[in-house]
Design an enzyme around this catalytic site. Sequence first.
Site, PDB file in Angstrom:
ATOM      1  N   GLU A  57       0.620  -1.400   0.012  1.00  7.81           N
ATOM      2  CA  GLU A  57       0.107   0.084  -0.009  1.00  7.81           C
ATOM      3  C   GLU A  57       1.005   1.302   0.059  1.00  7.81           C
ATOM      4  O   GLU A  57       0.639   2.301   0.667  1.00  7.81           O
ATOM      5  CB  GLU A  57      -0.894  -0.307   1.309  1.00  7.81           C
ATOM      6  N   ASP A  98      -8.460  -9.111   4.150  1.00  5.53           N
ATOM      7  CA  ASP A  98      -8.093  -8.068   4.941  1.00  5.53           C
ATOM      8  C   ASP A  98      -8.982  -8.095   6.231  1.00  5.53           C
ATOM      9  O   ASP A  98      -9.983  -7.016   6.103  1.00  5.53           O
ATOM     10  CB  ASP A  98      -7.937  -6.605   4.308  1.00  5.53           C
ATOM     11  N   GLU A 154     -12.394  -2.183  12.105  1.00  8.68           N
ATOM     12  CA  GLU A 154     -12.626  -1.412  10.962  1.00  8.68           C
ATOM     13  C   GLU A 154     -13.539  -1.815  10.068  1.00  8.68           C
ATOM     14  O   GLU A 154     -14.249  -1.095   9.314  1.00  8.68           O
ATOM     15  CB  GLU A 154     -11.050  -1.692  10.287  1.00  8.68           C
TER      16      GLU A 154
HETATM   17  C1  BDP Z   1      -6.063  -1.948   5.999  1.00 10.36           C
HETATM   18  C2  BDP Z   1      -6.367  -0.669   6.687  1.00 10.36           C
HETATM   19  C3  BDP Z   1      -5.234   0.259   6.483  1.00 10.36           C
HETATM   20  C4  BDP Z   1      -3.912  -0.415   7.107  1.00 10.36           C
HETATM   21  C5  BDP Z   1      -3.831  -1.650   6.341  1.00 10.36           C
HETATM   22  C6  BDP Z   1      -2.461  -2.556   7.040  1.00 10.36           C
HETATM   23  O1  BDP Z   1      -7.358  -0.327   5.705  1.00 10.36           O
HETATM   24  O2  BDP Z   1      -5.570   1.378   7.164  1.00 10.36           O
HETATM   25  O3  BDP Z   1      -2.952   0.584   6.969  1.00 10.36           O
HETATM   26  O4  BDP Z   1      -4.850  -2.574   6.323  1.00 10.36           O
HETATM   27  O5  BDP Z   1      -2.723  -3.454   7.843  1.00 10.36           O
HETATM   28  O6  BDP Z   1      -6.950  -3.037   6.847  1.00 10.36           O
HETATM   29  O7  BDP Z   1      -1.460  -2.310   6.969  1.00 10.36           O
END
Ligand code: BDP
Length: 679
Positions: free
Chosen positions: A270, A343, A371
């Site tokens: 990401e 996720d 989340e």
């Molecule tokens: C996702 C989230 C994000 C996190 C990412 C992570 O949306 O904010 O940074 O995972 O785990 O669930 O790195």
Amino acid sequence: MRVQLLLLMALLCIPFLARPEDGSQLWLRFSKLGKAIHGVDILGIKSADPTVALAKQELLDYWKGAAITLQIDVKQKQLKDGYQINQNEKKIQVVASRPIGLLYAAYHLLRLQETGGQLSSSKIIEIPSYDIRVLNHWDNLDGTIERGYAGHSLWHWAELPKKLSPRYEQYARANASIGINATVLNNVNASAQVLDAGYLAKVKALADVFRKYGIKVYLSVNFSSPKILGGLPDSDPLRKDVQRWWKAKAKEIYTLIPDFGGFLVKANSEGQPGPQDYGRTHADGANMLADALKPYGGMVFWRAFVYHPTKDDRAKQAYQEFVPLDGKFRDNVIVQIKNGPIDFQPREPFNPLFGAMPHTAKMLEFQLTQEYLGFSNHLVYLAPLFREVLDSDTFAHGEGSTIAKMTASSGNLHRETAIAAVANIGQDSNWTGHHFAQANWYAFGRLAWNNTLSSAQIAGEWIGLTFSREEAFVDPVKQIMLNSREAAVDYMMPLGLHHLFAFDHHYGPEPWGDIPGGRPDWMPWYYHNADSLGIGFDRSIYGSNAVAQYNPPLDKRYGVRANCPENLLLWFHHVPWDYRMKSGKTLWTALCYHYDQGVQKVREFQKVWDRMEKHIDPYRFKSVQSKLRMQARDAVWWKDACLQYFQLFSGQPIPYELERPIHDLEELKRIKLPMGHHN
Ligand code: BDP
């Protein structure tokens, strides 16, 4: 004069009014004894160890049972952080090999006392399932928390190191009381700044508070720190100057914090920097950091949460990237793997990496902060989710190779073992936003300590410690908790659906979501694939073949539609609307029933909760009541949005016996919540 008199009278009255219950005491509500009832003797340790002193003090303050001897026996190494409790006639003897074992034993005794449990006459031996039991805070240095729903960060960076909030110690005590022994203070999307000298002094101040509670501090690090902080041309892990920079940094950290735990790293994920920026592998990156920490006994938790928009099925990518690196990691590296391959969705199959990489130490990452489960507005008790994952059989070494076994001390390469969860803690007076979200923090600690405990047992303990031991309260509330996760799955995304969330903030439903030009793997249609024929992601051999990443017989169990567990059906298959489910209903009808059931379950929770008013304080009662109302409204929102949207494809009516939608789809599509990424 009259005003002053009234004021005086009001002030005099304050001590007689019940203190508003704000939940700040968590599950630690032992009533303080005026004077210790029995002695606490200490054996086998010379100097006054602060952790032992603390264990003794907790017992002197709160223990109402027999006299106790606390003993350290360094030869009993097999106990690790655990303890043995022997009881004979009028005395209790506690033996541990380390001071922290005595503190954990003290909390064990107090937990028994407060939940009405009996000390059996035979001995109790407790040895933790995992060596490192760690919370991951996604806290930013500006005080915001990524995916945090309980207020701002607990860490007052601006005031540190001079000023220490009393909450730091309360936090440490709460963690110690459930066996958590490690904390990563900052967000995995890490700012390099946390490693500069000014911040390290602040980190040291926190470590100094946490130490006697047995908690080690870790930091998330930005892989580009040598470039950003050190001014090097780049952060290539194979460059000598980069390696030297990390070695010097490790030395600086350990000079300040001799028991510093290590680094957590999100790399090449990401948008975060990582070794692949320089054509190197995850192993190259992890090993370089591991070498810097090794002389001091530090660990690297290297995350496997990686996926790219241009490649294959997102669910396959972590496996594809990491399996070729099996056996290439240093022995102080643990690959940290989210429980599912996507996720933290309400339900995912387990991440197939747990059944692979036999020569690599692996650890689980759960998410406590909700989340994808209604933030701190929805009551969702997560122990059943954790249990489901821990009990999943990977078949890595034949039947019975559960994730619990694969990750815990008993198996796995004789290296240090660990388990992590993303914290749900913030500055809110009740710590977690929702009073019941405290149970998820509690449950994680208890399962990290003993990964065989049942969800019901943990819920029972927590309710007894937090609210009341009255059966008329405990039993129905436990039922709410135990049913709550499945309720959320039902009203959000049943039958293996996933990622139908509104873009970015992930609160409400947006199955129609499509940002022109946006990453396809961040769009709900990528996951649900609804069309006139059916719905679901085909991960069978006819589709992405993600099923091949599971060991036999799971590849066939998941991969053949008729064998696939129905609660994961649409995760693995694109299924026709008229497909017959085991119940005899068509897929479309079953889907409607699940959404409806989710709504009905939350309504039931409301009914049960409202009857609980007389058992507990009005403050927490009302707060939970109003959150359940919100959850009920949200559940209807989810149902109306998803069913009406999918109906555009199925072309079939919602079964007439079910409640009718009360929102128009167009109206729901217009909802845009004013929430930023860091809400
Ligand atoms: C996702 C989230 C994000 C996190 C990412 C992570 O949306 O904010 O940074 O995972 O785990 O669930 O790195």
